[in-house]
Motif scaffolding. Structure first.
Motif, PDB file in Angstrom:
ATOM      1  N   LEU A   1      47.958  33.325  42.707  1.00  0.00           N
ATOM      2  CA  LEU A   1      48.123  32.688  44.482  1.00  0.00           C
ATOM      3  C   LEU A   1      48.116  31.042  44.027  1.00  0.00           C
ATOM      4  CD1 LEU A   1      47.536  33.130  47.287  1.00  0.00           C
ATOM      5  CD2 LEU A   1      45.170  32.304  46.787  1.00  0.00           C
ATOM      6  N   LEU A   2      47.267  30.476  43.270  1.00  0.00           N
ATOM      7  CA  LEU A   2      47.442  29.223  42.886  1.00  0.00           C
ATOM      8  C   LEU A   2      48.662  28.729  42.096  1.00  0.00           C
ATOM      9  CD1 LEU A   2      43.690  28.577  41.772  1.00  0.00           C
ATOM     10  CD2 LEU A   2      44.344  27.994  43.837  1.00  0.00           C
ATOM     11  N   LYS A   3      49.343  29.653  41.590  1.00  0.00           N
ATOM     12  CA  LYS A   3      50.601  29.120  40.876  1.00  0.00           C
ATOM     13  C   LYS A   3      51.708  28.771  41.955  1.00  0.00           C
ATOM     14  CE  LYS A   3      50.182  30.798  36.165  1.00  0.00           C
ATOM     15  NZ  LYS A   3      50.887  31.887  35.040  1.00  0.00           N
ATOM     16  N   ILE A   4      51.481  29.484  43.105  1.00  0.00           N
ATOM     17  CA  ILE A   4      52.387  29.400  44.074  1.00  0.00           C
ATOM     18  C   ILE A   4      52.041  28.114  45.109  1.00  0.00           C
ATOM     19  CG2 ILE A   4      53.459  30.573  46.357  1.00  0.00           C
ATOM     20  CD1 ILE A   4      52.796  33.187  44.900  1.00  0.00           C
TER      21      ILE A   4
ATOM     22  N   VAL B   1      46.669  24.892  38.141  1.00  0.00           N
ATOM     23  CA  VAL B   1      46.863  26.046  37.074  1.00  0.00           C
ATOM     24  C   VAL B   1      48.021  25.887  36.306  1.00  0.00           C
ATOM     25  CG1 VAL B   1      45.448  27.898  38.430  1.00  0.00           C
ATOM     26  CG2 VAL B   1      47.866  27.420  38.919  1.00  0.00           C
ATOM     27  N   SER B   2      48.077  24.559  35.667  1.00  0.00           N
ATOM     28  CA  SER B   2      49.381  24.218  34.951  1.00  0.00           C
ATOM     29  C   SER B   2      48.836  24.085  33.293  1.00  0.00           C
ATOM     30  CB  SER B   2      49.936  23.009  35.355  1.00  0.00           C
ATOM     31  OG  SER B   2      49.091  21.861  35.321  1.00  0.00           O
TER      32      SER B   2
ATOM     33  N   ARG C   1      45.869  29.233  29.321  1.00  0.00           N
ATOM     34  CA  ARG C   1      45.273  30.510  30.088  1.00  0.00           C
ATOM     35  C   ARG C   1      43.692  30.197  30.302  1.00  0.00           C
ATOM     36  NH1 ARG C   1      46.816  34.410  33.671  1.00  0.00           N
ATOM     37  NH2 ARG C   1      45.515  36.036  33.370  1.00  0.00           N
ATOM     38  N   LYS C   2      43.081  29.752  29.404  1.00  0.00           N
ATOM     39  CA  LYS C   2      41.833  29.659  29.699  1.00  0.00           C
ATOM     40  C   LYS C   2      41.437  28.547  30.732  1.00  0.00           C
ATOM     41  CE  LYS C   2      38.771  31.416  27.804  1.00  0.00           C
ATOM     42  NZ  LYS C   2      38.016  32.542  28.143  1.00  0.00           N
ATOM     43  N   GLN C   3      42.392  27.541  30.791  1.00  0.00           N
ATOM     44  CA  GLN C   3      41.981  26.375  31.893  1.00  0.00           C
ATOM     45  C   GLN C   3      42.386  27.111  33.212  1.00  0.00           C
ATOM     46  OE1 GLN C   3      44.471  23.555  29.959  1.00  0.00           O
ATOM     47  NE2 GLN C   3      42.865  22.463  29.334  1.00  0.00           N
ATOM     48  N   GLN C   4      43.312  27.859  33.272  1.00  0.00           N
ATOM     49  CA  GLN C   4      43.792  28.753  34.660  1.00  0.00           C
ATOM     50  C   GLN C   4      42.750  29.365  35.010  1.00  0.00           C
ATOM     51  OE1 GLN C   4      47.500  30.763  33.957  1.00  0.00           O
ATOM     52  NE2 GLN C   4      48.673  29.009  33.260  1.00  0.00           N
ATOM     53  N   GLN C   5      41.999  30.098  34.040  1.00  0.00           N
ATOM     54  CA  GLN C   5      40.877  31.077  34.432  1.00  0.00           C
ATOM     55  C   GLN C   5      39.839  30.199  35.029  1.00  0.00           C
ATOM     56  OE1 GLN C   5      40.389  33.158  30.888  1.00  0.00           O
ATOM     57  NE2 GLN C   5      41.745  34.866  31.418  1.00  0.00           N
ATOM     58  N   LYS C   6      39.477  29.118  34.420  1.00  0.00           N
ATOM     59  CA  LYS C   6      38.487  28.328  34.809  1.00  0.00           C
ATOM     60  C   LYS C   6      38.637  27.683  36.321  1.00  0.00           C
ATOM     61  CE  LYS C   6      36.557  26.601  30.279  1.00  0.00           C
ATOM     62  NZ  LYS C   6      36.344  25.289  29.516  1.00  0.00           N
ATOM     63  N   ALA C   7      39.819  27.170  36.487  1.00  0.00           N
ATOM     64  CA  ALA C   7      40.253  26.791  37.773  1.00  0.00           C
ATOM     65  C   ALA C   7      40.140  27.791  38.751  1.00  0.00           C
ATOM     66  CB  ALA C   7      41.642  26.056  37.573  1.00  0.00           C
ATOM     67  N   ALA C   8      40.802  28.733  38.363  1.00  0.00           N
ATOM     68  CA  ALA C   8      40.712  29.865  39.526  1.00  0.00           C
ATOM     69  C   ALA C   8      39.466  30.466  39.814  1.00  0.00           C
ATOM     70  CB  ALA C   8      41.699  31.059  39.040  1.00  0.00           C
ATOM     71  N   LEU C   9      38.536  30.677  38.894  1.00  0.00           N
ATOM     72  CA  LEU C   9      37.119  30.969  39.158  1.00  0.00           C
ATOM     73  C   LEU C   9      36.457  30.021  39.835  1.00  0.00           C
ATOM     74  CD1 LEU C   9      34.509  32.890  38.575  1.00  0.00           C
ATOM     75  CD2 LEU C   9      34.201  31.677  36.498  1.00  0.00           C
ATOM     76  N   GLN C  10      36.575  28.749  39.813  1.00  0.00           N
ATOM     77  CA  GLN C  10      35.883  27.555  40.561  1.00  0.00           C
ATOM     78  C   GLN C  10      36.604  27.718  41.888  1.00  0.00           C
ATOM     79  OE1 GLN C  10      33.460  25.514  39.585  1.00  0.00           O
ATOM     80  NE2 GLN C  10      33.312  25.043  41.707  1.00  0.00           N
ATOM     81  N   ASP C  11      37.691  27.943  42.141  1.00  0.00           N
ATOM     82  CA  ASP C  11      38.118  28.158  43.576  1.00  0.00           C
ATOM     83  C   ASP C  11      37.655  29.200  44.174  1.00  0.00           C
ATOM     84  OD1 ASP C  11      40.136  26.771  45.402  1.00  0.00           O
ATOM     85  OD2 ASP C  11      41.006  28.899  45.418  1.00  0.00           O
TER      86      ASP C  11
END
Length: 338
Positions: free
Chosen positions: A63-66, A72-73, A76-86
């Motif tokens: 969702l965030l990539k869109i 989420v750029s 992979r681990k940074q993307q997961q952290k950002a998504a979890l915080q959201d």
């Protein structure tokens, strides 16, 4: 009889072997499916009594990539952290909206989406990327409910005329700086064409082309500037003067740039006969022109709205921090803690 029994026994052993292999394959597939399911339903965090699964994190990344690709750029681990915080922020907002009785019901959300072209297009786009209707509606509902909370809690967030004027001036300075950084010098060229009339034989056509080349050479000798191109072609039959053509020097061959720079503005060159022998072309160099990207129009009303949105956003962040302090947030996967 004995041979029949032996044959039957051999067949039975073979069948048992095949059956055993099949059962082993089914068992392995079942274990794999169970493992995949365990990964997708694995709880990575809880907010009060609400669990967040690894699957939800994966879906939120999509969702965030869109919607917010910069968030989420990273890895992979940074993307997961950002998504979890959201997702954690979303749970806190949803709980607060429910407590204040400001949470929009799903039916109302669907009605608003269907009647709002922008939201309808957004929902359609998200669903086309494989995101479920439930996830999309929940995402939109949370943000709409959160805006209702902030509007009720902070009803008056007006800004002064002095603040608007100061920010408008700052925006314009920034835009001027950006324009200067992206300004490029382009070459302005002018094409002059001398058509070659097709003759009865190729030899005669070539003869006409040679005559036109001589005329073209005379034009280049008389040529002084693009603004007086018509004067340079006076007395020559059937001449077409085109419009000025902007040419980006970054896309031009180095040798061509060097030739133009040496010759200078007001020079002209015979480019030669076209491949189909239908014309002789002259290329004239008019000069250089600096071009800056068109700056967006900035109005005081736009700036005022931006300032109010920023203030609203900062108040929302402060409110959310307070909610997080008073909530019980547990990370089941320590590597995803921000």
């Amino acid at each position: 009889m004995i041979e029949a029994l032996v044959k039957n026994r051999s067949y039975t052993q073979k069948s048992a072997s095949i059956l055993g292999a099949a059962m082993a394959g089914l068992l392995l597939a079942a274990i794999q499916a169970s493992s995949d399911g365990a990964v997708s339903t694995r709880v990575v965090a809880t907010v009060n009594d609400t669990a967040i699964s690894a699957y939800q994190v994966t879906q939120r990344i999509k969702l965030l990539k869109i919607l917010r690709p910069r968030l989420v750029s990273g890895s992979r681990k940074q993307q997961q952290k950002a998504a979890l915080q959201d997702l954690i922020d979303e749970k806190l907002k949803t709980e607060e909206a429910r407590k204040l009785k400001l949470l929009l019901p799903n039916e109302r959300v669907e009605e608003i989406i269907s009647k709002t072209p922008g939201l309808k297009n957004l929902a359609t786009r998200l669903k086309s990327q494989g995101l479920s209707s439930r996830l999309v509606n929940s995402y939109i509902a949370t943000r709409m409910s959160w805006n209702r909370i902030l509007s009720n809690k902070y009803p008056n967030q007006s800004v002064t005329d002095e603040q608007v004027a100061a920010r408008t001036a700052q925006f314009r300075r920034d835009l001027q700086k950006q324009a200067a950084e992206h300004t490029v010098s382009i070459y302005e060229l002018l094409q002059i064409t001398l058509p070659v009339d097709k003759q009865a034989t190729p030899e005669l056509t070539n003869e006409v082309a040679r005559s036109r080349l001589i005329e073209a050479d005379d034009i280049t000798r008389r040529f002084k500037s693009c603004s007086s191109a018509r004067k340079a072609t006076r007395g020559v039959f059937n001449v077409r003067i085109g419009k000025r053509i902007p040419a980006d020097p970054r896309k031009m061959p180095k040798q061509m740039r060097q030739t133009l720079d040496r010759a200078g503005p007001g020079s002209a060159f015979v480019a030669g006969v076209t491949a189909d022998r239908s014309a002789v072309n002259i290329m004239a160099y008019c000069g250089k022109k600096r071009i800056a990207p068109e700056a967006p129009k900035i109005t005081p009303d736009m700036v005022k709205q931006r300032l109010e949105d920023e203030r609203f956003e900062n108040l929302g962040k402060s409110y959310l921090r307070d909610l997080a302090k008073n909530a019980f947030i547990e990370y089941k996967d320590a590597s995803l803690r921000k």
